[in-house]
Design an enzyme around this catalytic site. Structure first.
Site, PDB file in Angstrom:
ATOM      1  N   GLU A 157       0.843  -1.220   0.163  1.00 49.43           N
ATOM      2  CA  GLU A 157       0.008  -0.054   0.128  1.00 49.43           C
ATOM      3  C   GLU A 157       0.857   1.233  -0.176  1.00 49.43           C
ATOM      4  O   GLU A 157       0.630   2.065   0.908  1.00 49.43           O
ATOM      5  CB  GLU A 157      -1.042   0.008   1.185  1.00 49.43           C
ATOM      6  CG  GLU A 157      -1.837  -1.253   1.011  1.00 49.43           C
ATOM      7  CD  GLU A 157      -2.780  -1.483   2.360  1.00 49.43           C
ATOM      8  OE1 GLU A 157      -2.768  -0.459   3.410  1.00 49.43           O
ATOM      9  OE2 GLU A 157      -3.241  -2.480   2.495  1.00 49.43           O
ATOM     10  N   GLU A 262      -6.425 -10.549  -1.008  1.00 47.34           N
ATOM     11  CA  GLU A 262      -7.147 -10.282   0.376  1.00 47.34           C
ATOM     12  C   GLU A 262      -8.564 -10.213  -0.043  1.00 47.34           C
ATOM     13  O   GLU A 262      -9.243  -9.187  -0.004  1.00 47.34           O
ATOM     14  CB  GLU A 262      -6.466  -8.890   1.191  1.00 47.34           C
ATOM     15  CG  GLU A 262      -5.121  -8.675   1.368  1.00 47.34           C
ATOM     16  CD  GLU A 262      -4.590  -7.716   2.175  1.00 47.34           C
ATOM     17  OE1 GLU A 262      -5.404  -6.822   2.697  1.00 47.34           O
ATOM     18  OE2 GLU A 262      -3.370  -7.454   2.131  1.00 47.34           O
TER      19      GLU A 262
END
Ligand code: G3I
Length: 371
Positions: A157, A262
């Protein structure tokens, strides 16, 4: 063969009954020649606090990733003091159960210990000091599990939805060198390990383009990157499957593999337009935001099944490009979605319900994966 989709009535009649044959291994075996089917594991599942999910994980999945215990604030809470107990249990469990083991995550702006970027007075450290600290953390962790952990989410991220760099403290200090340095340190520590860049909202055009550019830059610099991890924190109306597919193809075109890292599908209303998974987002609980506390209406369960099946059909269509699809949790009550971005809700985001029963979509996936 066309994938099999349940009619609403059949889906209802099967809800909560699990796999009709009672054979819980079918998900893993159906997908075994296509891609790994994985799950995140929590500490409770590793330490005996959640034996139901532990069993479901063992019987149904072929790959694991730690939900939390390998984040830097847990592994090295104070400089030079490592805490490997839970991570060791995680890796040991994976080996004992013949799982493909991924490490998550070496560098992330969130869940990083305070000491990492600052000196004793709270000021930012120099680029040299931060690079040295990152090197020491990455080297210690990757070396410990060398040959046992097959691949690492090296950086998590680091890019914002519009494609610009996330202005974290890590970035403030090291700038664009942050990512190449992390990949270099990880590769030096275990030259055989696969290395990944992992992020959410990957279907957005800005992020897609920036990640493509990142992969190209790393490759041009001779650094190893094996795959892009597309987090799949999706909702009932975002992202469009077509946009997700565009990103999947764009990443694959750079020459790396794609991992769906995810995956969870929320049915709950969002307090704001939501396409991401920024952990810092938080809103007060309100009853209206928790409409399914007493159970999921059949119509919503059917819509959920259909949408999750659409994504799995996409993954199967591109199975030559995808090496792993990982759910972010085992059973519905394990999911972080119950507490994000509003705490204390009841969500239904995963493939197994609160009793550990396979949801109807599991049979849909098994059917769709047959030649
Ligand atoms: O372990 C501490 C415990 O000691 C403390 O008493 C307790 C009090 O709040 O907190 C515990 O830590 C929590 C941790 O999960 C372990 O349970 C944190 O508060 C909580 O914020 C943390 O949430 C995790 C979140 O990442 C932040 O690390 C979620 O479980 C986890 O699902 C989520 O996973 C992230 C991925 O790593 C990256 N992509 C997005 C994804 C979802 O946010």
């Amino acid at each position: 063969m066309k994938p099999i989709f349940y009619s609403g009535i059949l889906a209802l009649s099967m809800a909560g009954c699990g796999n009709p044959q009672g054979d819980n291994s079918t998900l893993r075996s159906a997908l075994k020649d296509k891609f790994h089917i994985g799950t995140a594991l929590s500490v409770a599942q590793l330490t005996g606090g959640d034996t139901l999910s532990e069993r479901v994980a063992r019987e149904n999945f072929s790959a694991i990733v730690p939900e939390n215990c390998m984040k830097s604030m847990f592994l090295q809470p104070r400089e030079g003091e490592f805490f490997f107990d839970e991570a060791d249990k995680f890796v040991g469990w994976g080996e004992a159960n013949n799982m493909w083991i991924t490490g998550h995550c070496l560098v992330w702006h969130s869940q990083a210990p305070l000491w990492l970027c600052t000196d004793k007075d709270g000021n930012n450290v120099s680029p040299e000091t931060l690079a040295e600290r990152l090197k020491s953390h990455i080297t210690a962790v990757v070396t410990r599990y060398k040959g046992r952990i097959k691949g690492w989410d090296v950086v998590n991220e680091a890019i914002l939805d519009d494609g610009s760099w996330r202005k974290s403290k890590l970035y403030e200090i090291l700038g664009e060198e942050l990512i190449p340095l992390a990949f270099r340190f990880a590769h030096e520590a275990d030259p055989d390990a696969e290395l990944y860049y992992n992020d959410y909202s990957m279907a957005l055009e800005g992020k897609r383009n920036a990640v493509v550019q990142l992969v190209k830059t790393l490759k041009e610099r001779g650094l190893r990157i094996d795959a892009v991890g597309m987090q799949g924190h999706i909702g009932m109306d975002y992202p469009a499957v077509e946009e997700f597919e565009k990103s999947l193809l764009a990443f694959a075109e750079t020459g790396v593999k794609v991992m769906i890292t995810e995956l969870d599908l929320t049915v709950l209303p969002s307090p704001r337009p939501n396409t991401g998974a920024a952990v810092e987002a938080s809103f007060d609980y309100q009853k209206e935001l928790n409409p399914y506390a007493d159970g999921l209406p059949d119509s919503v369960a059917t819509a959920w099944t259909s949408r999750m099946a659409d994504f799995f059909r996409l993954f199967l269509k591109h199975q030559d490009k995808i090496t792993r699809v990982t759910l972010w949790g085992v059973c519905d009550d394990d999911s972080w979605r119950n507490d994000w971005p509003v705490p204390g809700r009841t969500d239904y985001a995963l493939l197994f319900d609160r009793k550990g029963h396979a949801k109807p979509v599991v049979d849909v996936i098994v059917g769709a994966s047959k030649p």
